[in-house]
Write an enzyme that holds these catalytic residues in place. Structure first.
Site, PDB file in Angstrom:
ATOM      1  N   ARG A   7       0.919  -1.102  -0.049  1.00 46.28           N
ATOM      2  CA  ARG A   7       0.091   0.047  -0.045  1.00 46.28           C
ATOM      3  C   ARG A   7       1.034   1.338   0.013  1.00 46.28           C
ATOM      4  O   ARG A   7       1.195   1.766   1.037  1.00 46.28           O
ATOM      5  CB  ARG A   7      -0.856  -0.106   1.211  1.00 46.28           C
ATOM      6  CG  ARG A   7      -1.994   0.992   1.436  1.00 46.28           C
ATOM      7  CD  ARG A   7      -2.677   0.799   2.432  1.00 46.28           C
ATOM      8  NE  ARG A   7      -3.606   1.968   2.544  1.00 46.28           N
ATOM      9  CZ  ARG A   7      -3.672   3.199   3.378  1.00 46.28           C
ATOM     10  NH1 ARG A   7      -2.123   3.276   3.926  1.00 46.28           N
ATOM     11  NH2 ARG A   7      -4.449   4.028   3.425  1.00 46.28           N
ATOM     12  N   SER A  55     -12.544  -2.839   1.019  1.00 47.51           N
ATOM     13  CA  SER A  55     -12.832  -2.284   2.404  1.00 47.51           C
ATOM     14  C   SER A  55     -14.184  -1.891   2.425  1.00 47.51           C
ATOM     15  O   SER A  55     -14.714  -1.222   1.351  1.00 47.51           O
ATOM     16  CB  SER A  55     -11.986  -1.031   2.561  1.00 47.51           C
ATOM     17  OG  SER A  55     -10.701  -1.375   2.295  1.00 47.51           O
ATOM     18  N   LYS A  83      -3.808   5.887   8.763  1.00 43.23           N
ATOM     19  CA  LYS A  83      -4.612   6.205   7.526  1.00 43.23           C
ATOM     20  C   LYS A  83      -5.107   7.506   7.841  1.00 43.23           C
ATOM     21  O   LYS A  83      -6.232   7.806   8.669  1.00 43.23           O
ATOM     22  CB  LYS A  83      -5.743   5.268   7.247  1.00 43.23           C
ATOM     23  CG  LYS A  83      -6.604   5.251   6.067  1.00 43.23           C
ATOM     24  CD  LYS A  83      -7.560   4.132   5.768  1.00 43.23           C
ATOM     25  CE  LYS A  83      -8.778   4.452   5.015  1.00 43.23           C
ATOM     26  NZ  LYS A  83      -8.453   4.522   3.650  1.00 43.23           N
TER      27      LYS A  83
HETATM   28  N1  3NM Z   1      -7.444   0.893   6.277  1.00 37.09           N
HETATM   29  P1  3NM Z   1      -2.854   0.408  11.599  1.00 37.09           P
HETATM   30  S1  3NM Z   1      -7.711   1.609   8.751  1.00 37.09           S
HETATM   31  C1  3NM Z   1      -5.365   0.882   5.544  1.00 37.09           C
HETATM   32  O1  3NM Z   1     -10.419   1.461   8.014  1.00 37.09           O
HETATM   33  C2  3NM Z   1      -6.263   1.065   6.551  1.00 37.09           C
HETATM   34  O2  3NM Z   1     -10.244   0.688   6.097  1.00 37.09           O
HETATM   35  C3  3NM Z   1      -8.438   1.015   7.096  1.00 37.09           C
HETATM   36  O3  3NM Z   1      -3.131   0.639  10.042  1.00 37.09           O
HETATM   37  C4  3NM Z   1      -9.687   1.107   7.095  1.00 37.09           C
HETATM   38  O4  3NM Z   1      -2.752  -1.133  11.600  1.00 37.09           O
HETATM   39  C5  3NM Z   1      -6.233   1.331   7.862  1.00 37.09           C
HETATM   40  O5  3NM Z   1      -1.331   0.941  11.697  1.00 37.09           O
HETATM   41  C6  3NM Z   1      -4.865   1.495   8.682  1.00 37.09           C
HETATM   42  O6  3NM Z   1      -3.884   0.871  12.571  1.00 37.09           O
HETATM   43  C7  3NM Z   1      -4.377   0.502   9.585  1.00 37.09           C
END
Ligand code: 3NM
Length: 210
Positions: A39, A110, A139
């Site tokens: 990503r 998603s 994000k």
């Molecule tokens: N998508 P971490 S949250 C890439 O809610 C991504 O769809 C999300 O990173 C969504 O594990 C997210 O550091 C980030 O919290 C996840």
């Protein structure tokens, strides 16, 4: 798809890493991650030839550990590299294009509510990512945390459909995410920022056995 593939699903781009991204990926693969998504997003993300070169290096590494290599939101690159799959968000709307052009590939979407989940399943997704479960710093445009009750409700709606939880997942809360209905946990920072990736991945994986 085989739900076991979602067990510990590592997502990464160069901007998420504090140390060498390829070294981070290699340590995560050695430790036993079961799926990987490139990503490459955010300020300072690689573009053009450097992006493609990095993607190829990640793919090669994943292949040597027989771990699926998924590309986030870039159908063109996923097809060019013959990646194992693609992950798209609601804005990307690339699902049908990729589905047509890449039969047998993994397609992840998603989703943030039951309508989106229903649509993703109808459109031929192989799994859905549900999040953010908890607050996330990885994000910038993440929605407010959805929480575990939401995940449970989505599981009820989805039957046995493969679900991975995402957003703010840690070694401590991963088991709660699983017991609320996720087949696996999708993480960025808990691995990228870990001082001991082997231990972190083991803890995330172990949670599954409990
Ligand atoms: N998508 P971490 S949250 C890439 O809610 C991504 O769809 C999300 O990173 C969504 O594990 C997210 O550091 C980030 O919290 C996840």
């Amino acid at each position: 798809m085989d739900c076991n593939r979602l067990n510990v699903y590592f997502i990464m781009g160069t901007v998420n890493c504090k140390k060498d991204p390829l070294k981070t990926l290699e340590e995560a693969l050695q430790a036993g991650i079961t799926c990987f998504q490139l990503r490459e997003k955010g300020e300072g993300a690689l573009i053009g030839a450097a992006y493609e070169e990095f993607a190829r290096a990640c793919q090669k590494m994943c292949q040597s550990y027989q771990v699926p290599f998924i590309v986030n939101d870039d159908v063109e690159l996923a097809l060019k590299l013959n990646a194992d799959g693609i992950h798209v968000g609601q804005e990307d709307l690339a699902l049908s294009t990729f589905r047509e052009q890449a039969k047998g590939k993994i397609v992840g979407v998603s989703v943030h509510n039951s309508r989106e989940m229903k649509q993703a399943i109808l459109n031929g997704a192989d799994y859905v990512g549900i999040g953010p479960i908890y607050r996330t710093k990885s994000k910038t445009d993440a929605k407010p945390p959805a929480g575990l009750p939401f995940l449970s409700a989505m599981r009820k709606q989805a039957g046995n459909f493969p679900i991975v939880g995402i957003g703010g997942i840690t070694e401590e809360n991963a088991s709660a995410v699983r017991s609320s209905g996720a087949d696996g946990v999708s993480v960025i920072s808990v691995i990228c920022h870990s001082k001991d990736i082997k231990q972190t991945v083991e803890n995330l994986l172990l949670e599954n056995i409990n």
